[in-house]
Write an enzyme that holds these catalytic residues in place. Structure first.
Site, PDB file in Angstrom:
ATOM      1  N   GLU A   1      32.268  45.453  19.731  1.00 29.24           N
ATOM      2  CA  GLU A   1      30.947  46.029  19.446  1.00 29.24           C
ATOM      3  C   GLU A   1      31.021  47.544  19.532  1.00 29.24           C
ATOM      4  OE1 GLU A   1      28.737  44.229  17.658  1.00 29.24           O
ATOM      5  OE2 GLU A   1      28.786  42.768  19.295  1.00 29.24           O
ATOM      6  N   HIS A   2      30.492  48.205  18.505  1.00 34.96           N
ATOM      7  CA  HIS A   2      30.493  49.676  18.417  1.00 34.96           C
ATOM      8  C   HIS A   2      31.915  50.228  18.353  1.00 34.96           C
ATOM      9  CE1 HIS A   2      26.154  50.151  18.962  1.00 34.96           C
ATOM     10  NE2 HIS A   2      26.259  49.091  19.740  1.00 34.96           N
TER      11      HIS A   2
ATOM     12  N   GLY B   1      16.843  42.347  11.308  1.00 40.86           N
ATOM     13  CA  GLY B   1      16.861  43.187  12.502  1.00 40.86           C
ATOM     14  C   GLY B   1      17.213  42.425  13.763  1.00 40.86           C
TER      15      GLY B   1
ATOM     16  N   GLY C   1      20.605  41.684  14.703  1.00 40.12           N
ATOM     17  CA  GLY C   1      22.011  41.836  15.055  1.00 40.12           C
ATOM     18  C   GLY C   1      22.910  40.897  14.273  1.00 40.12           C
TER      19      GLY C   1
ATOM     20  N   SER D   1      21.403  41.116   8.385  1.00 37.24           N
ATOM     21  CA  SER D   1      20.660  40.739   7.173  1.00 37.24           C
ATOM     22  C   SER D   1      20.837  41.800   6.095  1.00 37.24           C
ATOM     23  CB  SER D   1      19.177  40.561   7.490  1.00 37.24           C
ATOM     24  OG  SER D   1      18.562  41.800   7.819  1.00 37.24           O
ATOM     25  N   SER D   2      20.989  43.061   6.498  1.00 38.64           N
ATOM     26  CA  SER D   2      21.087  44.125   5.489  1.00 38.64           C
ATOM     27  C   SER D   2      22.384  43.985   4.689  1.00 38.64           C
ATOM     28  CB  SER D   2      20.978  45.512   6.133  1.00 38.64           C
ATOM     29  OG  SER D   2      21.992  45.727   7.075  1.00 38.64           O
TER      30      SER D   2
ATOM     31  N   GLU E   1      24.189  51.985   2.592  1.00 37.98           N
ATOM     32  CA  GLU E   1      23.466  52.088   3.879  1.00 37.98           C
ATOM     33  C   GLU E   1      23.508  53.529   4.404  1.00 37.98           C
ATOM     34  OE1 GLU E   1      22.530  49.387   6.628  1.00 37.98           O
ATOM     35  OE2 GLU E   1      23.577  47.656   5.827  1.00 37.98           O
TER      36      GLU E   1
ATOM     37  N   ASP F   1      29.888  45.232   9.128  1.00 42.18           N
ATOM     38  CA  ASP F   1      28.929  44.266   8.573  1.00 42.18           C
ATOM     39  C   ASP F   1      29.265  43.836   7.149  1.00 42.18           C
ATOM     40  OD1 ASP F   1      27.759  44.519  10.990  1.00 42.18           O
ATOM     41  OD2 ASP F   1      25.946  45.527  10.305  1.00 42.18           O
TER      42      ASP F   1
ATOM     43  N   TYR G   1      21.022  54.048  18.008  1.00 45.62           N
ATOM     44  CA  TYR G   1      22.324  53.745  17.398  1.00 45.62           C
ATOM     45  C   TYR G   1      22.985  55.050  16.950  1.00 45.62           C
ATOM     46  CZ  TYR G   1      25.622  51.472  14.185  1.00 45.62           C
ATOM     47  OH  TYR G   1      26.746  51.048  13.525  1.00 45.62           O
TER      48      TYR G   1
HETATM   49  P1  ADP Z   1      20.229  43.737  10.497  1.00 47.97           P
HETATM   50  O1  ADP Z   1      21.149  44.095   9.386  1.00 47.97           O
HETATM   51  O2  ADP Z   1      20.934  43.629  11.809  1.00 47.97           O
HETATM   52  O3  ADP Z   1      19.420  42.510  10.225  1.00 47.97           O
HETATM   53  P2  ADP Z   1      19.051  46.264   9.784  1.00 47.97           P
HETATM   54  O4  ADP Z   1      18.027  47.123  10.435  1.00 47.97           O
HETATM   55  O5  ADP Z   1      20.385  46.841   9.499  1.00 47.97           O
HETATM   56  O6  ADP Z   1      19.177  44.928  10.660  1.00 47.97           O
HETATM   57  O7  ADP Z   1      18.507  45.713   8.395  1.00 47.97           O
HETATM   58  C1  ADP Z   1      17.251  45.076   8.315  1.00 47.97           C
HETATM   59  C2  ADP Z   1      16.529  45.592   7.090  1.00 47.97           C
HETATM   60  O8  ADP Z   1      17.227  45.182   5.890  1.00 47.97           O
HETATM   61  C3  ADP Z   1      15.137  44.997   6.932  1.00 47.97           C
HETATM   62  O9  ADP Z   1      14.172  45.705   7.689  1.00 47.97           O
HETATM   63  C4  ADP Z   1      14.914  45.121   5.420  1.00 47.97           C
HETATM   64  O10 ADP Z   1      14.528  46.444   5.077  1.00 47.97           O
HETATM   65  C5  ADP Z   1      16.310  44.892   4.852  1.00 47.97           C
HETATM   66  N1  ADP Z   1      16.509  43.470   4.463  1.00 47.97           N
HETATM   67  C6  ADP Z   1      17.403  42.623   4.986  1.00 47.97           C
HETATM   68  N2  ADP Z   1      17.322  41.399   4.396  1.00 47.97           N
HETATM   69  C7  ADP Z   1      16.338  41.490   3.464  1.00 47.97           C
HETATM   70  C8  ADP Z   1      15.750  40.577   2.535  1.00 47.97           C
HETATM   71  N3  ADP Z   1      16.151  39.303   2.440  1.00 47.97           N
HETATM   72  N4  ADP Z   1      14.751  41.043   1.752  1.00 47.97           N
HETATM   73  C9  ADP Z   1      14.327  42.322   1.843  1.00 47.97           C
HETATM   74  N5  ADP Z   1      14.834  43.218   2.693  1.00 47.97           N
HETATM   75  C10 ADP Z   1      15.821  42.821   3.509  1.00 47.97           C
HETATM   76 MG    MG Z   2      22.166  45.888   9.184  1.00 48.09          MG
END
Ligand code: ADP
Ligand code: MG
Length: 403
Positions: free
Chosen positions: A33-34, A125, A127, A130-131, A163, A175, A234
């Site tokens: 991590e990190h 958001g 961890g 999702s991004s 990103e 990621d 972060y």
């Molecule tokens: P993580 O990547 O850990 O989930 P991040 O803060 O890096 O958290 O990314 C989350 C952001 O990515 C969300 O707030 C949104 O803006 C975007 N995001 C992720 N998945 C989707 C999705 N399926 N649809 C729209 N936006 C998304």
């Molecule tokens: Mg992310």
């Protein structure tokens, strides 16, 4: 952010079916991590949750991009729009899509207009990346639709640039490499300095448990976020590592990994830099030790306990030296590490921290029951709603019940 509980089908949104569908999984980092932005080692694996992108290309002269996401906030329009070549950061989720079309055009790809529908069960958001799941799935869909020649590693590098440069999230390469290359049941042992990697099997004696703490973080500048946690932390940690490296006369903390003569110079760094470096170095060591254990064909009980010890030490290091945990997360980790279904101590915060999820190693067959006990105890102790993400509840078709 509160999102729509359902998403209209692609033809309902755009009047015709999609021509391409691509997906990418979320990821859970087991150790490391990190370490990625310090050019060290990481050890992620895929989770069952995935993001899917459906896509239809317009004619080349049509310059409009229309996007719908099931995860968009309720007060967003059902379909968001922008014009190719006019990508402008909005500090909202659409930036992830705009960043992709902008970077591809800058790389010389002639994009036509697009219709995109995004659906996902990767929690945002938390961890679990999702991004990057969204970015990798979108690059994959475009690669397929336009027959682009892009390797998984090339896609990961493009995702990181989106990103860093468009979204404004200073994330490392972990990621997108994980979402692009990880398979369930196997860990990806990745050297983030040269992006060399190998897969290592996860032992059959354990199963993963991933529980969301109910506390959401953001590493970007996303105006949709409803978290109370300071977004800047972060970045602060990254800055501290860069500052420490500069004071120690190196370009990245990875350079210190093999240099045990640096101990005295590190200890003499001003607080909190010495502790930050201690975390990065010890975390790198833990990845290497874990990989050595996982590479054995069969893990003895002693090996499993050693692996658990690495998880426990990693959490302590994140909490005390790197200070990216929160009191509620420490409670979740303590409850997990002492649950009878979990290998003793095998629990840690995963992901960037300041909220998000924990990962634990349960003895095979005990994961779901352990997760249910831990989630209930955590909710009782902290009042935060816990969500069990892994293992996913198996549906028994005979009884119609979940375990
Ligand atoms: P993580 O990547 O850990 O989930 P991040 O803060 O890096 O958290 O990314 C989350 C952001 O990515 C969300 O707030 C949104 O803006 C975007 N995001 C992720 N998945 C989707 C999705 N399926 N649809 C729209 N936006 C998304
Ligand atoms: Mg992310």
């Amino acid at each position: 952010m509160r999102s729509r509980p359902w998403a209209p089908a692609f033809p309902t949104l755009f009047g015709a079916p999609p021509s391409t569908v691509a997906t990418a999984p979320g990821r859970v980092n087991l150790l490391g991590e990190h370490t990625d932005y310090n050019l060290g080692w990481v050890l992620p694996t895929a989770i069952p949750q995935r993001t899917q992108v459906e896509l239809r290309l317009h004619s080349p002269e049509q310059r409009r991009v229309r996007v719908s996401s099931s995860a968009a906030p309720l007060d967003d329009p059902q379909v968001s729009e922008y014009r190719l070549g006019h990508e402008t950061p909005t500090h909202r989720w659409l930036d992830y899509v705009q960043g992709v079309t902008q970077i591809l055009q800058r790389e010389g790809v002639a994009l036509p207009g697009l219709d995109l529908r995004i659906t996902s069960d990767v929690p945002l958001g938390s961890g679990l990346s999702s991004s990057a799941a969204l970015l990798v799935a979108l690059f994959r869909a475009l690669k397929q639709a336009l027959a682009l020649s892009l390797s998984d590693v090339a896609i990961a590098r493009l995702c990181q640039r989106v990103e860093n440069d468009f979204v404004g999230a200073p994330v490392g390469i972990l990621d997108p490499m994980a979402c692009g290359l990880c398979q369930p049941g196997q860990a990806l042992f990745l050297d983030t300095r040269d992006l060399s990697y190998q897969t290592v099997p996860l032992p059959s004696a354990v199963e993963l448990v991933v529980i969301h703490s109910g506390i959401v973080h953001s590493h970007g500048r996303d105006a949709n976020h409803t978290t109370d946690e300071p977004v800047a932390d972060y970045r602060v940690r990254r800055g501290e590592c860069e500052q420490a490296a500069a004071l120690l006369g190196c370009t990245s903390l990875r350079q210190l990994q093999e240099d045990r003569t640096a101990d005295a110079r590190i200890a003499a760094l001003p607080a909190p830099l010495a502790a930050r470096v201690r975390h990065v170095r010890s975390e790198n060591d833990r990845v290497l030790q874990a990989v050595a254990l996982l590479q054995k064909n069969t893990l003895s009980d002693e090996d499993l306990h050693a692996l658990a010890g690495l998880f426990a030490a990693s959490h302590r290091s994140q909490s005390e030296d790197y200070q990216v945990s929160l009191p509620a997360i420490d409670v979740l980790v303590a409850l997990s590490g002492s649950d009878p279904g979990i290998v003793p101590g095998a629990a840690r915060l995963t992901g960037g921290g300041f909220g998000g999820s924990i990962v634990a190693l349960a003895r095979s067959g005990h994961g779901f029951a352990a997760a249910a006990r831990i989630a209930a105890a955590y909710q009782n102790a902290t009042g935060h709603p816990a969500t069990i993400l892994v293992p996913q509840a198996a549906f028994d078709p005979k009884t119609g019940e979940q375990p």
